[in-house]
Design a protein around this motif. Structure first.
Motif, PDB file in Angstrom:
ATOM      1  N   UNK A 174     -20.359  -7.212  21.624  1.00  0.00           N
ATOM      2  CA  UNK A 174     -19.582  -8.366  21.162  1.00  0.00           C
ATOM      3  C   UNK A 174     -20.547  -9.430  20.655  1.00  0.00           C
ATOM      4  N   UNK A 175     -20.718  -9.568  19.347  1.00  0.00           N
ATOM      5  CA  UNK A 175     -21.680 -10.531  18.787  1.00  0.00           C
ATOM      6  C   UNK A 175     -21.413 -11.969  19.201  1.00  0.00           C
ATOM      7  N   UNK A 176     -20.182 -12.291  19.619  1.00  0.00           N
ATOM      8  CA  UNK A 176     -19.873 -13.680  19.960  1.00  0.00           C
ATOM      9  C   UNK A 176     -20.550 -14.136  21.245  1.00  0.00           C
ATOM     10  N   UNK A 177     -21.088 -13.193  22.053  1.00  0.00           N
ATOM     11  CA  UNK A 177     -21.762 -13.627  23.276  1.00  0.00           C
ATOM     12  C   UNK A 177     -23.148 -14.190  22.972  1.00  0.00           C
ATOM     13  N   UNK A 178     -23.621 -14.002  21.732  1.00  0.00           N
ATOM     14  CA  UNK A 178     -24.884 -14.570  21.216  1.00  0.00           C
ATOM     15  C   UNK A 178     -26.126 -13.910  21.787  1.00  0.00           C
ATOM     16  N   UNK A 188     -23.740 -19.812  29.088  1.00  0.00           N
ATOM     17  CA  UNK A 188     -24.614 -20.917  29.469  1.00  0.00           C
ATOM     18  C   UNK A 188     -24.353 -22.146  28.607  1.00  0.00           C
ATOM     19  N   UNK A 189     -24.067 -21.934  27.325  1.00  0.00           N
ATOM     20  CA  UNK A 189     -23.738 -23.053  26.443  1.00  0.00           C
ATOM     21  C   UNK A 189     -22.431 -23.738  26.880  1.00  0.00           C
ATOM     22  N   UNK A 190     -21.448 -22.920  27.235  1.00  0.00           N
ATOM     23  CA  UNK A 190     -20.184 -23.478  27.700  1.00  0.00           C
ATOM     24  C   UNK A 190     -20.375 -24.278  28.976  1.00  0.00           C
ATOM     25  N   UNK A 191     -21.217 -23.754  29.886  1.00  0.00           N
ATOM     26  CA  UNK A 191     -21.486 -24.463  31.135  1.00  0.00           C
ATOM     27  C   UNK A 191     -22.188 -25.793  30.865  1.00  0.00           C
ATOM     28  N   UNK A 192     -23.155 -25.777  29.940  1.00  0.00           N
ATOM     29  CA  UNK A 192     -23.853 -27.012  29.585  1.00  0.00           C
ATOM     30  C   UNK A 192     -22.889 -28.027  28.979  1.00  0.00           C
ATOM     31  N   UNK A 193     -21.975 -27.538  28.136  1.00  0.00           N
ATOM     32  CA  UNK A 193     -20.993 -28.422  27.512  1.00  0.00           C
ATOM     33  C   UNK A 193     -20.079 -29.039  28.573  1.00  0.00           C
ATOM     34  N   UNK A 194     -19.671 -28.217  29.554  1.00  0.00           N
ATOM     35  CA  UNK A 194     -18.810 -28.738  30.629  1.00  0.00           C
ATOM     36  C   UNK A 194     -19.522 -29.815  31.427  1.00  0.00           C
ATOM     37  N   UNK A 195     -20.808 -29.609  31.697  1.00  0.00           N
ATOM     38  CA  UNK A 195     -21.560 -30.614  32.460  1.00  0.00           C
ATOM     39  C   UNK A 195     -21.714 -31.913  31.682  1.00  0.00           C
TER      40      UNK A 195
END
Length: 271
Positions: free
Chosen positions: A238-242, A261-268
């Motif tokens: 799945x290419x969307x996982x980067x 990890x990007x989503x987690x950083x954005x949430x923080x």
């Protein structure tokens, strides 16, 4: 299943294993016969209630099953069903579910004997991914107004000559006799049975790019060490996982992807 049915199913699985340990037993034929019994019990509600009636002696129930099935299916199937109805069942439906499970296990045993079990596991997984990515195909396979023969014909065009015979039989039974389950639930159940046949757990691994053979071996070894059992890897790209990988074993998810990890950083940051 509740306690009584769980115990009855465990005993039935032991009986099936003992029976199919004898290589003279045609496991694929046995699977077909058990599937026919499943259809009969699903259709005849009053019959399955009689065969699981706790007020009747187990031997009387077994004799009735023998009289009904003898001549319709082989002796091995008759013996298995007779043994099952001697047991106590929490619900009559549990008997139907269990006979169906034995049919699937018998087909997987046939695949194991022909050294096709790994391929069947992979084909079940890939078929699930194909269905998930094609809403029109899923709609056609789950259309309640479509006949079982039409669905079987569609599956034959999709899988015939392209998948192992056991895969085609398992998927065709699931689609033509869903028995209230979703297609996804049924495929997941079949995958678990296939893994159990090899005494392995299944890990669904999602990565941005295909893993190399070395990476697959290292990941499989690491997961086997964590869970204490051999691990079969179902690989999904799945290419969307980067980058990185996400691993799901049962209900547990180990996510090491960049996107997570990007989503987690954005949430923080938002917090």
């Amino acid at each position: 299943m509740n306690g009584a049915s769980r115990e009855a199913l465990a005993a039935a699985r032991e009986s099936l294993d003992a029976l199919t340990d004898n290589t003279s037993v045609d496991a694929a034929k046995l699977a077909e016969e058990l599937a026919a019994v499943t259809a009969l019990l699903q259709r005849e509600v009053s019959l399955r209630r009689v065969l699981t009636d706790p007020s009747q002696p187990g031997e009387a129930r077994a004799e009735l099953a023998g009289r009904l099935l003898r001549g319709q299916v082989g002796g091995e199937a008759v013996d298995l069903i007779s043994g099952m109805v001697r047991s106590r069942w929490s619900q009559s439906r549990d008997l139907v579910d269990s006979v169906e499970e034995l049919a699937n296990i018998a087909d997987l045993t046939a695949a194991q004997r022909s050294a096709d079990l790994d391929d069947v596991e992979d084909e079940l997984f890939r078929f699930g991914r194909i269905v998930a990515s094609d809403p029109e195909l899923r709609a056609a396979l789950t259309d309640r107004s479509a006949s079982a023969s039409a669905k079987a014909q569609l599956l034959s065009s999709l899988l015939g000559g392209k998948a192992r015979p056991a895969t085609e039989r398992l998927v065709t039974r699931l689609v033509t006799q869903p028995r209230g389950r979703s297609l996804e639930e049924g495929l997941e159940s079949l995958s678990k049975l296939a893994a159990d046949r090899r005494e392995r757990m299944v890990a669904v691994v999602t990565s941005a790019v295909p893993l190399s053979d070395r990476q697959k071996q290292r990941l499989g070894a690491a997961l086997a060490k964590i869970y204490g059992r051999p691990m079969h890897l179902n690989l999904d790209v799945d290419p969307t996982v980067l980058g990185g990988i996400a691993v799901r074993v049962g209900d547990e998810v180990i996510d090491g992807t960049i996107s997570e990890r990007l989503e987690e950083a954005t949430r923080r940051m938002a917090g």
